[in-house]
Design a protein around this motif. Structure first.
Motif, PDB file in Angstrom:
ATOM      1  N   ILE A 141      35.679  47.020  41.277  1.00 38.13           N
ATOM      2  CA  ILE A 141      36.417  45.969  40.580  1.00 38.13           C
ATOM      3  C   ILE A 141      37.226  46.618  39.473  1.00 38.13           C
ATOM      4  O   ILE A 141      36.659  47.222  38.559  1.00 38.13           O
ATOM      5  CB  ILE A 141      35.469  44.906  39.987  1.00 38.13           C
ATOM      6  N   GLU A 142      38.530  46.516  39.522  1.00 35.63           N
ATOM      7  CA  GLU A 142      39.406  47.205  38.576  1.00 35.63           C
ATOM      8  C   GLU A 142      39.233  46.672  37.164  1.00 35.63           C
ATOM      9  O   GLU A 142      39.299  45.462  36.919  1.00 35.63           O
ATOM     10  CB  GLU A 142      40.863  47.029  39.008  1.00 35.63           C
ATOM     11  N   VAL A 143      38.995  47.567  36.211  1.00 38.74           N
ATOM     12  CA  VAL A 143      38.896  47.191  34.808  1.00 38.74           C
ATOM     13  C   VAL A 143      40.247  46.649  34.337  1.00 38.74           C
ATOM     14  O   VAL A 143      41.298  47.196  34.664  1.00 38.74           O
ATOM     15  CB  VAL A 143      38.488  48.411  33.948  1.00 38.74           C
TER      16      VAL A 143
ATOM     17  N   LEU B 237      38.158  35.115  33.281  1.00 37.44           N
ATOM     18  CA  LEU B 237      37.200  36.210  33.292  1.00 37.44           C
ATOM     19  C   LEU B 237      37.966  37.523  33.234  1.00 37.44           C
ATOM     20  O   LEU B 237      38.906  37.734  33.992  1.00 37.44           O
ATOM     21  CB  LEU B 237      36.367  36.150  34.579  1.00 37.44           C
ATOM     22  N   LEU B 238      37.583  38.407  32.322  1.00 38.61           N
ATOM     23  CA  LEU B 238      38.232  39.704  32.174  1.00 38.61           C
ATOM     24  C   LEU B 238      37.201  40.809  32.359  1.00 38.61           C
ATOM     25  O   LEU B 238      36.211  40.871  31.638  1.00 38.61           O
ATOM     26  CB  LEU B 238      38.876  39.840  30.797  1.00 38.61           C
ATOM     27  N   VAL B 239      37.428  41.688  33.336  1.00 36.31           N
ATOM     28  CA  VAL B 239      36.538  42.823  33.570  1.00 36.31           C
ATOM     29  C   VAL B 239      36.857  43.909  32.544  1.00 36.31           C
ATOM     30  O   VAL B 239      37.987  44.392  32.468  1.00 36.31           O
ATOM     31  CB  VAL B 239      36.717  43.379  35.001  1.00 36.31           C
ATOM     32  N   ILE B 240      35.848  44.299  31.728  1.00 36.19           N
ATOM     33  CA  ILE B 240      36.094  45.278  30.663  1.00 36.19           C
ATOM     34  C   ILE B 240      35.434  46.627  30.929  1.00 36.19           C
ATOM     35  O   ILE B 240      35.748  47.611  30.267  1.00 36.19           O
ATOM     36  CB  ILE B 240      35.632  44.755  29.292  1.00 36.19           C
TER      37      ILE B 240
ATOM     38  N   SER C 211      27.895  49.476  42.830  1.00 39.07           N
ATOM     39  CA  SER C 211      28.727  49.395  41.633  1.00 39.07           C
ATOM     40  C   SER C 211      28.359  48.147  40.844  1.00 39.07           C
ATOM     41  O   SER C 211      27.896  47.153  41.404  1.00 39.07           O
ATOM     42  CB  SER C 211      30.208  49.324  42.013  1.00 39.07           C
ATOM     43  N   CYS C 212      28.570  48.195  39.534  1.00 42.46           N
ATOM     44  CA  CYS C 212      28.359  47.012  38.710  1.00 42.46           C
ATOM     45  C   CYS C 212      29.512  46.911  37.713  1.00 42.46           C
ATOM     46  O   CYS C 212      30.179  47.907  37.420  1.00 42.46           O
ATOM     47  CB  CYS C 212      27.012  47.070  37.985  1.00 42.46           C
TER      48      CYS C 212
END
Length: 255
Positions: free
Chosen positions: A133-135, A117-120, A106-107
């Motif tokens: 990693i949950e968006v 840091l915000l995962v989008i 996964s990436c």
């Protein structure tokens, strides 16, 4: 010396409106005029006209029976209108899919939001077992490989400003701060970072910058089980695939 934190321009009405919206967002339940006023340290008469305005503009909705106010979906709609982040997610989709297929991992794509840091975006691995990693999740910049990589993309003035507000960095001794800053500079020179996760044991993170000097600086990362790096995966292969994906996305966003 003048206080640099002093607000130079006051907008009382705007302040009241934003206070109302933020309070309703935080409470997450319908509230009366009196309850809202108490919550933002105002009198009911002070906020009456603002409530009427916000209701007329469609930002809040008042119930027919109890007369309690709640947020409408207007802000949600506005926040999900077309933005540079939407374009970045769109153009990164296919390259991230190829990265996931080539590495069988996964990436995820992240940006900076409110000094975190915000995962989008995320692309799941085609394998039966993989990390996810949950968006929409926020992580500390100073505690993550992606966060440190993002910091390496900033100039020293921007970096210093952000770190001065970081809850972890502020508590560190001078020597630890210096070591951290040296590693951030090393990422800038190296062009990527690999490290064991500080938040989850048994995980190794590999991150690379995306869109340097662009409107939307971001970081693309692969997180893998550390044990598989010795048994099934090759670190060099993952890094080469990340570099190729970095090149592909940067071309698509015009960097």
């Amino acid at each position: 010396m003048a206080d640099t934190n002093t607000v130079k321009y006051n907008a009382p009405a705007l302040d009241k409106g934003l206070d109302i919206l933020e309070y309703l967002s935080k409470e997450r339940v319908p509230l009366t005029q009196a309850e809202i006023a108490q919550g933002i340290n105002r009198t009911p008469s002070e906020i009456y006209r603002m409530l009427v305005c916000l209701e007329q503009r469609g930002y809040i909705v008042r119930g027919h029976n109890a007369g309690k106010y709640r947020l409408s979906l207007k802000m949600y709609s506005l926040s999900h209108s077309h933005t540079p982040f939407d374009e970045l997610k769109r153009v990164a989709h296919y390259p991230m899919q190829m990265l996931s297929e080539n590495t069988r991992q996964s990436c995820h794509l992240s940006i900076m939001n409110n000094d975190q840091l915000l995962v989008i975006s995320q692309m799941r691995s085609p394998s039966a077992v993989s990390l996810s990693i949950e968006v929409g999740t926020h992580f500390p910049l100073t505690k993550t490989t992606s966060g440190m990589t993002l910091l390496s993309m900033l100039n020293k003035k921007e970096r210093t400003s952000i770190l001065s507000r970081d809850v972890f960095y502020k508590t560190w001794e001078k020597e630890k701060k210096q070591t951290f800053l040296e590693e951030v500079e090393a990422i800038k020179e190296r062009g990527y970072r690999t490290a064991d996760s500080q938040l989850t044991s048994g995980i190794t993170d590999i991150a690379i910058p995306i869109g340097k000097n662009s409107e939307v600086p971001a970081v693309l990362a692969v997180s893998v089980f550390t044990s598989t790096l010795h048994e099934e995966l090759n670190m060099e292969t993952i890094i080469e695939n990340l570099k190729q994906t970095q090149e592909d996305i940067n071309k698509l966003i015009g960097v």
